[in-house]
Design a protein around this motif. Structure first.
Motif, PDB file in Angstrom:
ATOM      1  N   CYS A  52       0.814  -1.292   0.006  1.00 54.76           N
ATOM      2  CA  CYS A  52       0.012   0.101   0.165  1.00 54.76           C
ATOM      3  C   CYS A  52       0.968   1.355  -0.063  1.00 54.76           C
ATOM      4  CB  CYS A  52      -1.141   0.117   1.214  1.00 54.76           C
ATOM      5  SG  CYS A  52      -2.346  -1.443   1.012  1.00 54.76           S
ATOM      6  N   LEU A  53       1.940   1.417   0.777  1.00 53.95           N
ATOM      7  CA  LEU A  53       2.948   2.386   0.898  1.00 53.95           C
ATOM      8  C   LEU A  53       3.406   2.652  -0.545  1.00 53.95           C
ATOM      9  CD1 LEU A  53       3.930   2.129   4.443  1.00 53.95           C
ATOM     10  CD2 LEU A  53       2.187   3.820   3.843  1.00 53.95           C
ATOM     11  N   LEU A  54       4.237   1.509  -1.040  1.00 56.69           N
ATOM     12  CA  LEU A  54       4.864   1.637  -2.410  1.00 56.69           C
ATOM     13  C   LEU A  54       3.599   2.083  -3.390  1.00 56.69           C
ATOM     14  CD1 LEU A  54       7.123  -1.371  -2.098  1.00 56.69           C
ATOM     15  CD2 LEU A  54       7.897   0.938  -2.058  1.00 56.69           C
ATOM     16  N   LYS A  55       2.466   1.643  -3.440  1.00 51.58           N
ATOM     17  CA  LYS A  55       1.348   2.219  -3.938  1.00 51.58           C
ATOM     18  C   LYS A  55       1.081   3.555  -4.194  1.00 51.58           C
ATOM     19  CE  LYS A  55      -2.571   1.897  -2.925  1.00 51.58           C
ATOM     20  NZ  LYS A  55      -3.333   2.936  -2.216  1.00 51.58           N
ATOM     21  N   ASP A  56       1.259   4.219  -3.155  1.00 54.84           N
ATOM     22  CA  ASP A  56       0.931   5.633  -2.771  1.00 54.84           C
ATOM     23  C   ASP A  56       2.013   6.269  -3.056  1.00 54.84           C
ATOM     24  OD1 ASP A  56      -1.435   5.006  -1.308  1.00 54.84           O
ATOM     25  OD2 ASP A  56      -0.463   5.010   0.613  1.00 54.84           O
ATOM     26  N   ALA A  57       3.267   5.741  -2.979  1.00 52.90           N
ATOM     27  CA  ALA A  57       4.509   6.644  -3.237  1.00 52.90           C
ATOM     28  C   ALA A  57       4.475   6.613  -5.179  1.00 52.90           C
ATOM     29  CB  ALA A  57       5.862   6.060  -3.025  1.00 52.90           C
ATOM     30  N   ILE A  58       4.216   5.588  -5.707  1.00 55.49           N
ATOM     31  CA  ILE A  58       4.046   5.673  -7.037  1.00 55.49           C
ATOM     32  C   ILE A  58       2.898   6.382  -7.754  1.00 55.49           C
ATOM     33  CG2 ILE A  58       3.542   4.239  -9.054  1.00 55.49           C
ATOM     34  CD1 ILE A  58       5.061   1.847  -7.765  1.00 55.49           C
ATOM     35  N   ALA A  59       1.671   6.340  -7.100  1.00 61.78           N
ATOM     36  CA  ALA A  59       0.715   6.999  -7.326  1.00 61.78           C
ATOM     37  C   ALA A  59       0.878   8.654  -7.316  1.00 61.78           C
ATOM     38  CB  ALA A  59      -0.614   6.695  -6.689  1.00 61.78           C
ATOM     39  N   ALA A  60       1.638   9.090  -6.153  1.00 58.28           N
ATOM     40  CA  ALA A  60       2.130  10.441  -5.834  1.00 58.28           C
ATOM     41  C   ALA A  60       3.187  10.852  -6.916  1.00 58.28           C
ATOM     42  CB  ALA A  60       2.320  10.481  -4.428  1.00 58.28           C
ATOM     43  N   ALA A  61       3.776  10.287  -7.619  1.00 53.16           N
ATOM     44  CA  ALA A  61       4.987  10.574  -8.612  1.00 53.16           C
ATOM     45  C   ALA A  61       4.311  11.322  -9.474  1.00 53.16           C
ATOM     46  CB  ALA A  61       5.750   9.474  -9.012  1.00 53.16           C
ATOM     47  N   PRO A  62       4.907  12.412 -10.257  1.00 54.67           N
ATOM     48  CA  PRO A  62       4.441  13.234 -11.301  1.00 54.67           C
ATOM     49  C   PRO A  62       4.196  12.317 -12.445  1.00 54.67           C
ATOM     50  CG  PRO A  62       5.792  14.504  -9.937  1.00 54.67           C
ATOM     51  CD  PRO A  62       6.075  13.092  -9.569  1.00 54.67           C
ATOM     52  N   SER A  63       5.067  11.431 -12.745  1.00 53.23           N
ATOM     53  CA  SER A  63       5.257  10.905 -14.092  1.00 53.23           C
ATOM     54  C   SER A  63       4.477   9.292 -13.850  1.00 53.23           C
ATOM     55  CB  SER A  63       6.523  10.408 -14.290  1.00 53.23           C
ATOM     56  OG  SER A  63       7.474   9.871 -13.511  1.00 53.23           O
ATOM     57  N   GLY A  64       3.945   8.884 -12.563  1.00 53.77           N
ATOM     58  CA  GLY A  64       3.508   7.539 -12.239  1.00 53.77           C
ATOM     59  C   GLY A  64       4.691   6.481 -12.471  1.00 53.77           C
ATOM     60  N   LEU A  65       5.841   6.849 -12.009  1.00 51.98           N
ATOM     61  CA  LEU A  65       6.883   6.137 -12.165  1.00 51.98           C
ATOM     62  C   LEU A  65       7.789   6.048 -11.055  1.00 51.98           C
ATOM     63  CD1 LEU A  65       7.900   6.152 -15.944  1.00 51.98           C
ATOM     64  CD2 LEU A  65       6.708   4.181 -14.753  1.00 51.98           C
ATOM     65  N   LEU A  66       8.319   5.066 -10.587  1.00 52.34           N
ATOM     66  CA  LEU A  66       9.158   4.925  -9.496  1.00 52.34           C
ATOM     67  C   LEU A  66      10.641   4.410  -9.935  1.00 52.34           C
ATOM     68  CD1 LEU A  66       9.463   5.700  -6.256  1.00 52.34           C
ATOM     69  CD2 LEU A  66       8.801   3.210  -5.720  1.00 52.34           C
ATOM     70  N   PRO A  67      11.330   5.094 -10.065  1.00 51.73           N
ATOM     71  CA  PRO A  67      12.780   4.612 -10.401  1.00 51.73           C
ATOM     72  C   PRO A  67      13.286   3.685  -9.353  1.00 51.73           C
ATOM     73  CG  PRO A  67      12.748   6.744 -10.703  1.00 51.73           C
ATOM     74  CD  PRO A  67      11.387   6.678  -9.938  1.00 51.73           C
ATOM     75  N   ALA A  68      14.082   2.637 -10.006  1.00 49.52           N
ATOM     76  CA  ALA A  68      14.792   1.691  -8.885  1.00 49.52           C
ATOM     77  C   ALA A  68      15.893   2.477  -7.910  1.00 49.52           C
ATOM     78  CB  ALA A  68      15.265   0.771  -9.510  1.00 49.52           C
ATOM     79  N   ARG A  69      16.523   3.561  -8.449  1.00 52.88           N
ATOM     80  CA  ARG A  69      17.434   4.338  -7.844  1.00 52.88           C
ATOM     81  C   ARG A  69      16.954   4.795  -6.417  1.00 52.88           C
ATOM     82  NH1 ARG A  69      19.211   8.869 -12.118  1.00 52.88           N
ATOM     83  NH2 ARG A  69      17.398  10.014 -12.085  1.00 52.88           N
ATOM     84  N   SER A  70      15.693   4.917  -6.451  1.00 50.78           N
ATOM     85  CA  SER A  70      15.151   5.811  -5.396  1.00 50.78           C
ATOM     86  C   SER A  70      14.345   4.943  -4.376  1.00 50.78           C
ATOM     87  CB  SER A  70      13.989   6.756  -5.899  1.00 50.78           C
ATOM     88  OG  SER A  70      12.908   6.093  -6.336  1.00 50.78           O
ATOM     89  N   LEU A  71      14.701   3.588  -4.445  1.00 51.03           N
ATOM     90  CA  LEU A  71      14.079   2.467  -3.469  1.00 51.03           C
ATOM     91  C   LEU A  71      14.620   2.560  -2.293  1.00 51.03           C
ATOM     92  CD1 LEU A  71      13.350  -0.360  -5.975  1.00 51.03           C
ATOM     93  CD2 LEU A  71      11.734   1.467  -5.487  1.00 51.03           C
ATOM     94  N   ALA A  72      15.681   2.713  -2.063  1.00 54.24           N
ATOM     95  CA  ALA A  72      16.669   2.751  -0.827  1.00 54.24           C
ATOM     96  C   ALA A  72      16.014   3.555   0.477  1.00 54.24           C
ATOM     97  CB  ALA A  72      18.143   2.940  -0.958  1.00 54.24           C
ATOM     98  N   GLN A  73      15.297   4.433  -0.060  1.00 58.72           N
ATOM     99  CA  GLN A  73      14.735   5.426   1.114  1.00 58.72           C
ATOM    100  C   GLN A  73      13.578   4.937   1.526  1.00 58.72           C
ATOM    101  OE1 GLN A  73      12.927   8.863  -0.619  1.00 58.72           O
ATOM    102  NE2 GLN A  73      12.940   8.212  -2.719  1.00 58.72           N
ATOM    103  N   PHE A  74      12.847   3.783   0.974  1.00 62.07           N
ATOM    104  CA  PHE A  74      11.745   3.108   1.476  1.00 62.07           C
ATOM    105  C   PHE A  74      12.096   1.871   2.351  1.00 62.07           C
ATOM    106  CE2 PHE A  74      10.462   5.054  -2.489  1.00 62.07           C
ATOM    107  CZ  PHE A  74       9.374   6.039  -1.971  1.00 62.07           C
ATOM    108  N   GLN A  75      13.135   1.506   2.306  1.00 63.25           N
ATOM    109  CA  GLN A  75      13.662   0.192   2.844  1.00 63.25           C
ATOM    110  C   GLN A  75      13.085   0.190   4.395  1.00 63.25           C
ATOM    111  OE1 GLN A  75      14.893  -2.821   1.106  1.00 63.25           O
ATOM    112  NE2 GLN A  75      14.278  -3.616   2.995  1.00 63.25           N
ATOM    113  N   LYS A  76      13.704   0.892   5.085  1.00 61.82           N
ATOM    114  CA  LYS A  76      13.466   1.160   6.599  1.00 61.82           C
ATOM    115  C   LYS A  76      12.058   1.023   7.106  1.00 61.82           C
ATOM    116  CE  LYS A  76      15.449   3.035  10.957  1.00 61.82           C
ATOM    117  NZ  LYS A  76      16.015   4.014  11.633  1.00 61.82           N
TER     118      LYS A  76
END
Length: 460
Positions: free
Chosen positions: A63-87
């Motif tokens: 759900c939280l990853l879904k919210d992050a992707i939906a909030a992105a302006p382009s609707g995309l979540l690059p793999a290089r920005s995933l580290a900030q979500f791990q914890k």
């Protein structure tokens, strides 16, 4: 027979004597002493609740990853920005692996500007669930969500909390991602956004004190019980005949029949109940009455969550405002009939036992029902992986089919309430209990001293 009558008379006289001293010594005079008998209990693993925590951790992360992707302006979540979500997600696997594990929710594709960099967008099933979740937020925002957050602020000493302490509880309280501005706009009669003068941190405060909300879940349950016709037939509701407020107890297997545990809980329930919304500053912090008040505050906080559970570290950030003791984890382990502590998913989660039965929430929230659909869609992706996307269930009628959903819940219901036998230490009257584990090799051991995560090592 004569000895039994003497014991009963002695117990009655003791209660009358305590009541008389209480009237003489003021409102909380007598209860400033400790007289409860403590029993040392060993922790018993509950596989059913552990399974729920394991499942809900993945649902929350999705759900939280879904919210992050939906909030992105382009609707995309690059793999290089995933580290900030791990914890914050509390996952035991890398976020990239988690996203690739569920193709029914997350679709992997090359980044528009950097083709060698993978990116993720929402699959049709996730878009459908996101729309349903947004509808549930809108339906519950003005009343239900607002009242839950207002009650949390009413329990705080300053009637306000920093947003940094509320945001970790957002998912558990059923609040939308933009709840600070949304609630302040929808309910200006309850909430006010401002900044703390000392450090400029954003805080959410109560605009007014709603008297009708200053009633705990336990008091509401007691009031409803008094209104039942079956109760009125046998007892007329009055100040003298009303039963004392008692916390619902669901002990691990073997504990409920112990005589010492029964006597301990009976004495505990006879203590006066101080509502979490009342001023408890006049209670001795080392008294049994304060301990029961702390139990009531934690019970009310967990009752406000839609899944009847939350992480211990989230509670720790509210400790001072809620008036909780420094080592409040001992309250969870001392009352295993009310709370359950789990170390599943490399974090400490506190569960309200009364909230679950047969692997399901006793009183499911509309938002929790929508979130449970994520579990079905996620499991569908695993079951049909490698068999072609045409096999995936993405149609709305099939996605929300109750029959299909119940099939996915069979495994959870099958292992619910499978608790291992526990034993107790025969020592009595000791405040600092030691909590051990059961005999199985795969069981974790809980230490009563909660200094293990003073440095914030728990996954938030």
């Amino acid at each position: 027979m004569i000895a039994m009558m003497l014991r009963r008379a002695s117990k009655t006289l003791g209660l009358l004597h305590r009541h008389h001293l209480q009237l003489q010594c003021g409102q909380w005079g007598w209860w400033s002493r400790r007289w409860l008998v403590k029993v040392r209990l060993k922790w018993v693993k509950n596989r059913g609740l552990d399974h729920i925590i394991d499942r809900d951790t993945d649902i929350k992360a999705a759900c939280l990853l879904k919210d992050a992707i939906a909030a992105a302006p382009s609707g995309l979540l690059p793999a290089r920005s995933l580290a900030q979500f791990q914890k914050n997600l509390g996952l035991t696997v890398p976020v990239l692996r988690f996203l690739r594990r569920y193709p029914t929710l997350f679709r992997e594709l090359p980044h528009p500007r950097f083709p060698s960099l993978p990116a993720f967008s929402l699959a049709p099933g996730a878009l459908l669930l996101h729309r349903r979740e947004s509808e549930a937020f809108q339906a519950t925002l003005r009343d239900d969500a607002a009242h839950r957050l207002a009650r949390l602020l009413m329990m705080a000493r300053s009637r306000s909390l920093p947003l940094s302490a509320i945001f970790p509880l957002r998912y558990d309280l059923g609040l939308p991602p933009d709840f600070p501005s949304a609630l302040a706009t929808a309910r200006p009669d309850l909430f006010r956004l401002s900044r703390r003068p000392t450090d400029g941190a954003s805080i959410l405060s109560l605009s007014s004190w709603p008297d009708h909300l200053a009633v705990s879940v336990l008091q509401l349950r007691h009031r409803d019980a008094l209104a039942q016709p079956s109760y009125r037939d046998f007892k007329k509701p009055s100040a003298s005949s009303a039963a004392p407020l008692a916390f619902p107890m669901r002990f691990p297997r073997g504990y409920g029949s112990m005589k010492k545990v029964k006597a301990w809980m009976e004495d505990f329930h006879h203590l006066p109940y101080v509502s979490p919304y009342e001023d408890a500053s006049g209670i001795d912090p080392d008294s049994d009455l304060m301990e029961k008040h702390v139990v009531g505050v934690l019970h009310e906080l967990l009752s406000l969550t839609i899944h009847k559970k939350t992480k211990r570290n989230y509670m720790r950030s509210l400790r001072e405002e809620l008036g909780l003791p420094h080592r409040f984890t001992r309250v969870f382990t001392r009352y295993p009939g009310i709370f359950y502590l789990s170390l599943k998913c490399k974090t400490t989660t506190v569960v309200l036992r009364e909230g679950y039965q047969m692997g399901k929430l006793v009183d499911p929230h509309p938002l929790s029902l929508v979130r449970d659909k994520f579990f079905y869609v996620m499991r569908t992706g695993l079951l049909y992986r490698g068999k072609g996307m045409t096999k995936l269930v993405l149609e709305e009628d099939d996605l929300f089919s109750q029959g299909n959903y119940r099939e996915e819940q069979k495994e959870q219901i099958a292992i619910d309430n499978e608790e291992q036998d526990g034993v107790y230490d025969d020592d009595v009257g000791v405040d600092d209990e030691n909590v051990g584990a059961s005999d199985n090799d795969d069981d974790e051991c809980y230490e009563l001293d909660d200094s293990d995560d003073e440095d914030g090592s728990d996954n938030g």
